[in-house]
Scaffold this motif. Structure first.
Motif, PDB file in Angstrom:
ATOM      1  N   ARG A 107       0.851  -1.255   0.097  1.00 25.24           N
ATOM      2  CA  ARG A 107       0.245  -0.120   0.166  1.00 25.24           C
ATOM      3  C   ARG A 107       0.655   1.222   0.044  1.00 25.24           C
ATOM      4  NH1 ARG A 107      -2.822   3.431   3.773  1.00 25.24           N
ATOM      5  NH2 ARG A 107      -1.306   2.439   5.587  1.00 25.24           N
ATOM      6  N   GLN A 108       1.808   1.190   0.837  1.00 27.45           N
ATOM      7  CA  GLN A 108       2.802   2.503   0.872  1.00 27.45           C
ATOM      8  C   GLN A 108       3.549   2.541  -0.715  1.00 27.45           C
ATOM      9  OE1 GLN A 108       2.565   0.107   3.396  1.00 27.45           O
ATOM     10  NE2 GLN A 108       1.425   1.336   4.871  1.00 27.45           N
ATOM     11  N   PHE A 109       4.037   1.522  -0.973  1.00 26.02           N
ATOM     12  CA  PHE A 109       4.466   1.630  -2.481  1.00 26.02           C
ATOM     13  C   PHE A 109       3.621   2.066  -3.310  1.00 26.02           C
ATOM     14  CE2 PHE A 109       8.756  -0.869  -3.388  1.00 26.02           C
ATOM     15  CZ  PHE A 109       9.477  -0.336  -2.237  1.00 26.02           C
ATOM     16  N   SER A 110       2.441   1.880  -3.412  1.00 24.48           N
ATOM     17  CA  SER A 110       1.465   2.441  -4.216  1.00 24.48           C
ATOM     18  C   SER A 110       1.297   4.199  -4.009  1.00 24.48           C
ATOM     19  CB  SER A 110      -0.119   1.664  -4.207  1.00 24.48           C
ATOM     20  OG  SER A 110       0.144   0.434  -4.294  1.00 24.48           O
ATOM     21  N   GLU A 111       1.087   4.450  -2.762  1.00 26.06           N
ATOM     22  CA  GLU A 111       1.140   5.693  -2.536  1.00 26.06           C
ATOM     23  C   GLU A 111       2.192   6.524  -2.900  1.00 26.06           C
ATOM     24  OE1 GLU A 111       0.595   6.176   1.669  1.00 26.06           O
ATOM     25  OE2 GLU A 111      -1.056   5.158   1.838  1.00 26.06           O
ATOM     26  N   CYS A 112       3.424   5.957  -2.887  1.00 21.67           N
ATOM     27  CA  CYS A 112       4.643   6.556  -3.384  1.00 21.67           C
ATOM     28  C   CYS A 112       4.253   6.932  -5.056  1.00 21.67           C
ATOM     29  CB  CYS A 112       5.838   5.887  -3.304  1.00 21.67           C
ATOM     30  SG  CYS A 112       6.370   5.417  -1.669  1.00 21.67           S
ATOM     31  N   LYS A 113       3.786   5.908  -5.614  1.00 18.14           N
ATOM     32  CA  LYS A 113       3.545   5.992  -7.057  1.00 18.14           C
ATOM     33  C   LYS A 113       2.333   6.970  -7.463  1.00 18.14           C
ATOM     34  CE  LYS A 113       3.274   3.282 -11.205  1.00 18.14           C
ATOM     35  NZ  LYS A 113       3.355   2.009 -11.735  1.00 18.14           N
ATOM     36  N   GLY A 114       1.513   7.099  -6.849  1.00 15.20           N
ATOM     37  CA  GLY A 114       0.320   7.908  -6.935  1.00 15.20           C
ATOM     38  C   GLY A 114       0.718   9.652  -7.173  1.00 15.20           C
ATOM     39  N   TYR A 115      -0.009  10.121  -7.817  1.00 13.67           N
ATOM     40  CA  TYR A 115      -0.097  11.655  -7.653  1.00 13.67           C
ATOM     41  C   TYR A 115      -0.608  12.201  -6.478  1.00 13.67           C
ATOM     42  CZ  TYR A 115       1.947  11.001 -12.368  1.00 13.67           C
ATOM     43  OH  TYR A 115       2.630  10.615 -13.371  1.00 13.67           O
ATOM     44  N   THR A 116      -1.509  11.550  -6.265  1.00 17.58           N
ATOM     45  CA  THR A 116      -2.360  12.147  -4.896  1.00 17.58           C
ATOM     46  C   THR A 116      -1.275  12.353  -3.583  1.00 17.58           C
ATOM     47  OG1 THR A 116      -3.992  10.720  -5.505  1.00 17.58           O
ATOM     48  CG2 THR A 116      -4.243  11.473  -3.235  1.00 17.58           C
ATOM     49  N   TYR A 117      -0.446  11.542  -3.602  1.00 20.32           N
ATOM     50  CA  TYR A 117       0.717  11.868  -2.355  1.00 20.32           C
ATOM     51  C   TYR A 117       1.826  12.584  -2.908  1.00 20.32           C
ATOM     52  CZ  TYR A 117      -2.659   8.500  -0.344  1.00 20.32           C
ATOM     53  OH  TYR A 117      -3.599   7.802   0.036  1.00 20.32           O
ATOM     54  N   LYS A 118       2.011  13.231  -3.829  1.00 23.86           N
ATOM     55  CA  LYS A 118       3.123  13.928  -4.189  1.00 23.86           C
ATOM     56  C   LYS A 118       3.710  14.819  -3.308  1.00 23.86           C
ATOM     57  CE  LYS A 118       1.542  17.733  -7.238  1.00 23.86           C
ATOM     58  NZ  LYS A 118       1.524  18.346  -8.486  1.00 23.86           N
ATOM     59  N   GLU A 119       2.938  15.637  -2.701  1.00 26.57           N
ATOM     60  CA  GLU A 119       3.161  16.587  -1.773  1.00 26.57           C
ATOM     61  C   GLU A 119       3.919  15.607  -0.532  1.00 26.57           C
ATOM     62  OE1 GLU A 119      -0.005  16.441  -2.683  1.00 26.57           O
ATOM     63  OE2 GLU A 119       0.088  18.338  -3.703  1.00 26.57           O
ATOM     64  N   LYS A 120       3.676  14.524  -0.087  1.00 23.25           N
ATOM     65  CA  LYS A 120       4.148  13.953   0.882  1.00 23.25           C
ATOM     66  C   LYS A 120       5.658  13.576   0.351  1.00 23.25           C
ATOM     67  CE  LYS A 120       0.825  11.188   3.549  1.00 23.25           C
ATOM     68  NZ  LYS A 120       0.024  10.123   3.895  1.00 23.25           N
ATOM     69  N   GLN A 121       5.758  13.177  -0.801  1.00 26.41           N
ATOM     70  CA  GLN A 121       7.153  12.925  -1.462  1.00 26.41           C
ATOM     71  C   GLN A 121       8.029  13.935  -1.602  1.00 26.41           C
ATOM     72  OE1 GLN A 121       8.579  10.699  -5.351  1.00 26.41           O
ATOM     73  NE2 GLN A 121       6.773   9.430  -4.576  1.00 26.41           N
ATOM     74  N   ILE A 122       7.423  14.926  -1.892  1.00 25.47           N
ATOM     75  CA  ILE A 122       8.328  16.143  -2.038  1.00 25.47           C
ATOM     76  C   ILE A 122       8.788  16.709  -0.622  1.00 25.47           C
ATOM     77  CG2 ILE A 122       8.195  18.544  -2.427  1.00 25.47           C
ATOM     78  CD1 ILE A 122       6.195  17.791  -4.873  1.00 25.47           C
ATOM     79  N   ALA A 123       8.020  16.538   0.280  1.00 26.33           N
ATOM     80  CA  ALA A 123       8.309  16.811   1.603  1.00 26.33           C
ATOM     81  C   ALA A 123       9.460  15.865   2.110  1.00 26.33           C
ATOM     82  CB  ALA A 123       7.223  16.871   2.618  1.00 26.33           C
ATOM     83  N   PHE A 124       9.402  14.785   1.914  1.00 27.60           N
ATOM     84  CA  PHE A 124      10.232  13.645   2.259  1.00 27.60           C
ATOM     85  C   PHE A 124      11.620  13.988   1.446  1.00 27.60           C
ATOM     86  CE2 PHE A 124      12.767   9.929   1.055  1.00 27.60           C
ATOM     87  CZ  PHE A 124      12.946   9.246   2.345  1.00 27.60           C
ATOM     88  N   LEU A 125      11.564  14.115   0.105  1.00 30.81           N
ATOM     89  CA  LEU A 125      12.662  14.544  -0.600  1.00 30.81           C
ATOM     90  C   LEU A 125      13.475  15.543  -0.003  1.00 30.81           C
ATOM     91  CD1 LEU A 125      11.737  13.503  -4.167  1.00 30.81           C
ATOM     92  CD2 LEU A 125      13.426  12.547  -2.959  1.00 30.81           C
ATOM     93  N   GLU A 126      12.757  16.794   0.047  1.00 32.00           N
ATOM     94  CA  GLU A 126      13.432  17.870   0.795  1.00 32.00           C
ATOM     95  C   GLU A 126      14.141  17.657   2.140  1.00 32.00           C
ATOM     96  OE1 GLU A 126       9.974  20.532   0.851  1.00 32.00           O
ATOM     97  OE2 GLU A 126      10.426  21.348  -0.926  1.00 32.00           O
ATOM     98  N   GLY A 127      13.510  16.978   2.980  1.00 32.92           N
ATOM     99  CA  GLY A 127      14.258  16.482   4.234  1.00 32.92           C
ATOM    100  C   GLY A 127      15.332  15.611   4.059  1.00 32.92           C
ATOM    101  N   PHE A 128      15.396  14.728   2.881  1.00 37.10           N
ATOM    102  CA  PHE A 128      16.374  13.727   2.687  1.00 37.10           C
ATOM    103  C   PHE A 128      17.642  14.402   2.034  1.00 37.10           C
ATOM    104  CE2 PHE A 128      18.602  10.922   0.003  1.00 37.10           C
ATOM    105  CZ  PHE A 128      18.817   9.766   0.899  1.00 37.10           C
ATOM    106  N   ILE A 129      17.176  15.478   1.160  1.00 33.61           N
ATOM    107  CA  ILE A 129      18.251  16.423   0.493  1.00 33.61           C
ATOM    108  C   ILE A 129      18.854  17.239   1.635  1.00 33.61           C
ATOM    109  CG2 ILE A 129      18.448  18.117  -0.920  1.00 33.61           C
ATOM    110  CD1 ILE A 129      16.398  17.021  -2.698  1.00 33.61           C
ATOM    111  N   ARG A 130      18.020  17.854   2.440  1.00 31.06           N
ATOM    112  CA  ARG A 130      18.893  18.436   3.631  1.00 31.06           C
ATOM    113  C   ARG A 130      19.730  17.721   4.263  1.00 31.06           C
ATOM    114  NH1 ARG A 130      13.947  20.922   4.330  1.00 31.06           N
ATOM    115  NH2 ARG A 130      13.304  19.441   5.836  1.00 31.06           N
ATOM    116  N   ARG A 131      19.344  16.448   4.665  1.00 34.75           N
ATOM    117  CA  ARG A 131      20.458  15.744   5.480  1.00 34.75           C
ATOM    118  C   ARG A 131      21.461  15.362   4.810  1.00 34.75           C
ATOM    119  NH1 ARG A 131      17.737  10.952   9.274  1.00 34.75           N
ATOM    120  NH2 ARG A 131      19.447  10.834  10.569  1.00 34.75           N
ATOM    121  N   MET A 132      21.420  15.015   3.395  1.00 35.84           N
ATOM    122  CA  MET A 132      22.491  14.878   2.439  1.00 35.84           C
ATOM    123  C   MET A 132      23.588  15.988   2.384  1.00 35.84           C
ATOM    124  SD  MET A 132      22.395  11.528   2.031  1.00 35.84           S
ATOM    125  CE  MET A 132      21.788  11.353   3.455  1.00 35.84           C
ATOM    126  N   GLN A 133      22.785  17.170   2.222  1.00 36.81           N
ATOM    127  CA  GLN A 133      23.722  18.444   2.185  1.00 36.81           C
ATOM    128  C   GLN A 133      24.338  18.576   3.324  1.00 36.81           C
ATOM    129  OE1 GLN A 133      20.362  21.331   0.929  1.00 36.81           O
ATOM    130  NE2 GLN A 133      21.103  21.073  -0.987  1.00 36.81           N
TER     131      GLN A 133
END
Length: 141
Positions: free
Chosen positions: A106-132
């Motif tokens: 179910r979580q993988f499906s959420e990652c693929k769906g456009y409905t959850y793109k804000e969640k994915q963007i927020a996750f990526l921003e946090g991940f990028i900050r951590r990597m920076q």
């Protein structure tokens, strides 16, 4: 003649002793490998991420082709990937405890769906900050 037979008997005994040592070595190596397999199959890697963030991390790595099981078959790759995660990882559950991943489909499906793109963007921003932050720490070494 007796000394010749004695030498042959000693030779047989020595070769038998050598074979027994080889068998002992094989058994002890096999036992060590079995213990390592037992540890690796029973112990799961733990995560600081909640289940959806954990899924997002690995979905992104899979979707970008950085990690894969079957690069030629997307459906097979996803199935194998999910099975691997469910059998080898845990996620940060409620109140900070670790929880087993019974299913991550179910979580993988959420990652693929456009409905959850804000969640994915927020996750990526946090991940990028951590990597920076990590990059800056490495640059200061």
């Amino acid at each position: 003649m007796k000394s010749g037979k004695l030498i042959k008997d000693l030779n047989v005994i020595l070769k038998l002793d050598e074979r027994l040592r080889l068998v002992e070595n094989l058994i002890s190596i096999s036992d060590q490998e079995n213990k390592m397999q037992s540890i690796s199959s029973n112990e799961k890697c733990k995560s600081c991420y909640n289940k959806i963030d954990f899924a997002q991390l690995f979905y992104i790595l899979m979707d970008e082709g950085l990690l894969f099981f079957d690069a030629a078959d997307e459906k097979s790759n996803r199935t194998k990937f999910q099975f691997f995660l469910e059998n080898n990882f845990m996620y940060a559950g409620y109140e900070g405890g670790q929880s087993r991943i019974k299913s991550i489909s179910r979580q993988f499906s959420e990652c693929k769906g456009y409905t959850y793109k804000e969640k994915q963007i927020a996750f990526l921003e946090g991940f990028i900050r951590r990597m920076q932050d990590r990059k800056r720490r490495i640059e200061r070494w």
